[in-house]
Enzyme design. Structure first.
Site, PDB file in Angstrom:
ATOM      1  N   GLU A  60      -0.057   6.107  -3.335  1.00 50.64           N
ATOM      2  CA  GLU A  60       1.398   6.092  -3.466  1.00 50.64           C
ATOM      3  C   GLU A  60       1.821   5.751  -4.905  1.00 50.64           C
ATOM      4  O   GLU A  60       1.283   4.842  -5.517  1.00 50.64           O
ATOM      5  CB  GLU A  60       1.993   5.063  -2.501  1.00 50.64           C
ATOM      6  CG  GLU A  60       3.516   5.041  -2.509  1.00 50.64           C
ATOM      7  CD  GLU A  60       4.094   3.956  -1.604  1.00 50.64           C
ATOM      8  OE1 GLU A  60       5.283   4.060  -1.255  1.00 50.64           O
ATOM      9  OE2 GLU A  60       3.359   3.014  -1.253  1.00 50.64           O
ATOM     10  N   LYS A  84       9.722   9.699   2.116  1.00 50.81           N
ATOM     11  CA  LYS A  84       9.389   8.500   2.882  1.00 50.81           C
ATOM     12  C   LYS A  84      10.564   8.079   3.765  1.00 50.81           C
ATOM     13  O   LYS A  84      11.686   7.920   3.287  1.00 50.81           O
ATOM     14  CB  LYS A  84       9.016   7.379   1.910  1.00 50.81           C
ATOM     15  CG  LYS A  84       8.502   6.100   2.557  1.00 50.81           C
ATOM     16  CD  LYS A  84       8.022   5.147   1.475  1.00 50.81           C
ATOM     17  CE  LYS A  84       7.441   3.864   2.043  1.00 50.81           C
ATOM     18  NZ  LYS A  84       6.906   2.985   0.975  1.00 50.81           N
ATOM     19  N   CYS A 120       2.936   5.254   3.093  1.00 51.35           N
ATOM     20  CA  CYS A 120       2.819   3.799   3.153  1.00 51.35           C
ATOM     21  C   CYS A 120       3.481   3.158   4.376  1.00 51.35           C
ATOM     22  O   CYS A 120       2.914   3.195   5.457  1.00 51.35           O
ATOM     23  CB  CYS A 120       3.326   3.182   1.857  1.00 51.35           C
ATOM     24  SG  CYS A 120       2.732   1.478   1.600  1.00 51.35           S
TER      25      CYS A 120
END
Length: 297
Positions: free
Chosen positions: A44, A117, A154
Site C-alpha cells: 500500500e 479503498k 489494507c
C-alpha cells in the site's frame, strides 16, 4: 490441465524519496519477471513514506491524477516486463477530493481497472480519514489476462463482506496491498496478537470463499514527523495463502524481500466442491447485514 499462475510480491522499506522508491520497485519487478512471474503485487502507498501518521495538508502534494506521472511510470514497467501489476497510489481526483486507490496494469501497460479503498481508518498514527474519501467504485473484481482479480486495500482486509462480494462476482484471487505495523508502546505479547489476528482474518477470507489470497505489507520503521509517538514499525509478514487458508509462502517481519509463488487456479474449483459454502449460504436470512447494528425494536 491445471492453470498455474506464477505471482510475485515486493515487500519494501520506504524512504521519503519517491523516485528512489519507484526505481527500487522497478528493479525488483524486473527480477520477478525474469523468474517467470506473470502477476506482481506491491504494498500500500508504495511510492512514499506512510504519510498518514499526522494530519498535514502539505502531504496532499504527494497525490497525483489518474492517469498521471505515477501511472505512466508503472504502465511502462508493466509493459517492458510483460507482467500484470497491482499498484497502490494516492489519487488526486479533484481539488480537495482524494482517494487511496489500487490501479491494476495489464501486461501491455494499459490500465485494466482501479479500486478505491472503501474502509478508511482513523486511529492514532493512521489518520487516513483526513486524507482519503471512501471509495465509490464498489467491490468489483478487475479482469486481466491472468484472471479476475479481487483487489482491496489494507483496512478492507478486516471485513469479510468485501471478500465475499468479490468472490460472488467471480474473483479468482483476493489481493490486499497493505501498510500496517506495531504501535510502539504495546507490549510484545500484544504486538504478536495483532500480527497473528491480521494473518488469521485473511486466511479466513481465503477459506470462506475457497480462493487464494495475496497480502503484501510494508516493512521497516518510519518515524512520526510530529514526534508525538515513536513511529510505526511495519511488521512485514507478506504472505500468499491457498484456498483452504494454507500458507504457501511468507516474508519475514523485518526484512525487504521479493518472492514468487505458483498458484493453481483450478484448485479453487476442487475446494469449492468439497466445501460448497456458496451453495449453502442462507441468503434469505441475511437482511440484517445491511444495518449498522441490530438494536432491539
Amino acid at each position: 490441465m491445471n492453470r498455474i499462475l506464477r505471482i510475485g510480491i515486493v515487500q519494501q522499506a520506504n524512504t521519503a524519496d519517491v523516485a528512489q522508491n519507484r526505481a527500487r520497485l522497478a528493479e525488483r519487478i524486473s527480477q520477478l519477471a525474469g523468474d517467470g512471474t506473470r502477476l506482481v503485487v506491491l504494498q500500500e502507498l508504495h511510492d512514499s513514506l506512510y504519510f498518514c501518521q499526522t494530519e498535514n495538508p502539505d502531504q496532499f502534494d504527494l497525490a497525483e491524477p489518474i492517469p498521471g506521472p505515477a501511472t505512466a511510470f508503472y504502465s511502462d514497467v508493466a509493459r517492458r516486463h510483460g507482467v500484470v501489476l497491482v499498484t497502490s497510489l494516492f489519487e488526486r481526483r479533484a481539488a480537495g477530493l482524494y482517494h487511496n486507490t489500487a490501479v491494476v496494469f495489464e501486461a501491455d501497460g494499459s490500465i485494466a481497472g482501479r479500486y478505491r479503498k472503501m474502509h478508511i481508518p482513523d486511529d492514532p498514527a493512521y489518520y487516513e480519514k483526513f486524507y482519503f474519501t471512501p471509495g465509490d467504485l464498489g467491490f468489483r473484481p478487475i479482469d486481466t489476462s491472468v484472471g479476475r482479480l479481487g483487489v482491496q486495500v489494507c483496512w478492507d482486509q478486516w471485513y469479510p463482506e468485501g471478500a465475499r462480494l468479490m468472490a460472488m462476482q467471480g474473483a479468482e484471487v483476493l489481493i490486499y496491498p497493505t501498510a500496517i505495523g506495531y504501535e510502539s508502546t504495546d507490549a510484545p505479547e500484544e504486538q504478536a496478537r495483532q500480527r497473528e489476528a491480521w494473518i488469521t482474518v485473511q486466511r479466513g477470507h481465503a477459506v470462506a470463499n475457497g480462493l487464494p489470497l495475496v497480502a503484501v505489507n510494508r516493512t521497516g520503521h518510519e518515524p512520526d514527523p510530529s514526534g508525538q509517538t515513536a513511529g510505526i514499525q511495519f511488521w512485514g509478514s507478506s504472505f500468499v495463502a491457498g484456498p483452504q487458508g494454507e500458507i504457501l509462502r511468507q516474508a519475514p517481519t523485518d526484512e525487504e524481500c521479493c518472492f514468487t509463488v505458483d498458484l493453481d487456479l483450478d484448485r479453487s474449483e476442487r475446494v469449492r466442491r468439497w466445501w460448497p459454502f456458496l451453495r449453502d449460504r442462507r441468503i434469505d436470512c441475511f437482511d440484517g447485514l445491511t444495518r449498522r447494528y441490530l438494536d432491539e425494536d
